[in-house]
Design a protein around this motif. Structure first.
Motif, PDB file in Angstrom:
ATOM      1  N   CYS A 275       0.843  -1.195   0.000  1.00 33.56           N
ATOM      2  CA  CYS A 275       0.000   0.000   0.000  1.00 33.56           C
ATOM      3  C   CYS A 275       0.881   1.248   0.000  1.00 33.56           C
ATOM      4  O   CYS A 275       2.049   1.206   0.402  1.00 33.56           O
ATOM      5  CB  CYS A 275      -0.940   0.005   1.207  1.00 33.56           C
ATOM      6  N   PRO A 277       0.752   4.050   1.917  1.00 36.23           N
ATOM      7  CA  PRO A 277       1.285   4.521   3.202  1.00 36.23           C
ATOM      8  C   PRO A 277       2.561   3.801   3.629  1.00 36.23           C
ATOM      9  O   PRO A 277       3.505   4.438   4.129  1.00 36.23           O
ATOM     10  CB  PRO A 277       0.137   4.259   4.180  1.00 36.23           C
ATOM     11  N   ASP A 278       2.631   2.482   3.430  1.00 40.69           N
ATOM     12  CA  ASP A 278       3.850   1.760   3.800  1.00 40.69           C
ATOM     13  C   ASP A 278       5.005   2.097   2.863  1.00 40.69           C
ATOM     14  O   ASP A 278       6.168   2.158   3.286  1.00 40.69           O
ATOM     15  CB  ASP A 278       3.594   0.257   3.798  1.00 40.69           C
ATOM     16  N   GLU A 280       5.444   4.995   1.485  1.00 41.29           N
ATOM     17  CA  GLU A 280       5.889   6.310   1.955  1.00 41.29           C
ATOM     18  C   GLU A 280       6.751   6.173   3.210  1.00 41.29           C
ATOM     19  O   GLU A 280       7.772   6.863   3.355  1.00 41.29           O
ATOM     20  CB  GLU A 280       4.683   7.200   2.250  1.00 41.29           C
ATOM     21  N   LEU A 281       6.357   5.287   4.102  1.00 44.94           N
ATOM     22  CA  LEU A 281       7.139   5.073   5.322  1.00 44.94           C
ATOM     23  C   LEU A 281       8.523   4.517   4.999  1.00 44.94           C
ATOM     24  O   LEU A 281       9.518   4.876   5.647  1.00 44.94           O
ATOM     25  CB  LEU A 281       6.401   4.128   6.272  1.00 44.94           C
TER      26      LEU A 281
END
Length: 399
Positions: A275, A277-278, A280-281
């Protein structure tokens, strides 16, 4: 099937011409099928029950593995005409490594279930074509043995981050000393998924001492084993139980990634991203790359297909980190689609393992040469000279 010492051709599609010529002038047919999507059926005829149950099936009902394949079917290639593709170039630069094609041999554990030479045969096949071999923590042969088999070939190391920090550091140091240049950390297997094919047989190779050669050859693990059993060369069952104690690491978090940077000075890639968000992390934590992967459907039943996750992830972080891809790749056309949707390179998994099961090193090489030939032909026939020209506009998404 070409000789194991045959060098890669100028155009990978020359492999097709060699097969036709052998048939026309010598009456020879390939020893193995060139239908890469049919490899699983052929390998299943040869593998015994335990190997078949571990290698082929996926988590739960298998819906994630089916979704992986279905996702590729929904994307259709849109050929372009009258575009000069007489000279094609499949070369790629991936995290500083110059490769003949944007393909790596992804980490697959317990390869001795498929063939007695296991990872050694795979490493030799990868080296013969100049493709990176990624050595699994759960291998049937040790870090050092696989490195020796790889010789001058490019090799990366895949880490299942153990719960024991001292053991983790030892594995990383050994890999670096043995010439592994890149680290791939698998995030989606901090504990095993629900795998009915194994469960119905009551079979887990690690508990029988298979697939834990990196552990049983490690000085830290051996000290632990000697403390537990009184002997560093304890029976496989005892070693398997100690492995089971250090393998699950459900407490891992993003905050622990600096530990890896302290003990690994090469590129670090996070495998299992599904995904934005991960992704981006991963960028925020300074990782050099990610692998968009659902572990070939082996961990979560009903999960998103990796190819469905890829476009948004590539759009979000593709200009800031290297985006690799696996899960569901069977053919050269599949590689084309993943590259068009934003992957910088693709990791191949089960198909080369099926080749290993069918004919050892020669079987792995056969699969790789066929895959690269099909990728080369697909690029040319679709009107492209290089995978670097591919964009999502090369595809059409069907409902």
């Amino acid at each position: 099937m070409t000789d194991a010492n045959t060098p890669p051709p100028a155009h990978f599609s020359d492999h097709q011409a060699l097969i036709y010529a052998a048939g026309a002038f010598r009456g020879e047919r390939p020893a193995l099928t060139t239908d890469l999507a049919n490899l699983e059926v052929r390998a299943a005829e040869k593998l015994d029950g335990a190997a078949l149950g571990y290698i082929v099936p996926s988590a739960g009902s298998g819906s994630t593995a089916r979704a992986n394949v279905a996702a590729f079917e929904r994307w259709r290639i849109v050929p372009r005409m009258l575009r000069d593709h007489a000279r094609r170039d499949l070369s790629a630069t991936v995290l500083g490594s110059e490769l003949p094609a944007p393909v790596l041999l992804g980490p697959v554990g317990v390869q001795r279930l498929a063939h007695p030479e296991g990872e050694l045969a795979t490493a030799r096949a990868a080296a013969a074509l100049g493709l990176p071999y990624v050595h699994s923590t759960q291998a049937s042969h040790s870090i050092e043995e696989a490195a020796e088999a790889s010789g001058p070939g490019p090799r990366w190391y895949q880490l299942y981050w153990p719960r024991d920090p001292e053991l983790c550091v030892s594995l990383l140091r050994r890999a670096r000393a043995a010439g592994y240049t890149h680290l791939v950390i698998t995030l989606d297997t901090t504990m095993l998924g629900w795998r009915p094919a194994d469960l119905d047989r009551g079979y887990l190779p690690f508990l029988q001492g298979e697939g834990i050669a990196n552990y049983t050859s490690d000085p830290v693990f051996r000290r632990r084993l000697e403390k537990e059993s009184g002997a560093p060369d304890a029976d496989p069952g005892t070693a398997g139980l100690l492995f089971a104690d250090v393998f699950p690491n459900t407490g891992l978090s993003w905050d622990e990634l600096p530990f890896i940077r302290e003990h690994w000075d090469g590129p670090v890639v996070l495998k299992g991203i599904q995904c934005v968000p991960d992704a981006e992390l991963a960028v925020e934590h300074g990782m050099d790359g990610i692998v968009v992967s659902n572990h070939g459907g082996r961990q979560i039943d009903g999960a998103i297909a990796s190819l469905d996750a890829l476009p948004a992830i590539a759009e979000a972080v593709g200009d800031r980190t290297t985006v690799l891809f696996d899960s569901g790749v069977r053919t050269g056309a599949d590689v084309f689609k993943a590259l068009a949707l934003g992957a910088d390179a693709v990791l191949l998994g089960r198909p080369y393992l099926y080749g290993l099961a069918l004919a050892g090193r020669a079987g792995v090489e056969h699969v790789l040469r066929c895959l690269l030939a099909e990728l080369d032909l697909t690029l040319g026939n679709a009107g492209y000279r290089s995978h670097r020209e591919l964009t999502p506009e090369a595809l059409w998404h069907t409902a």
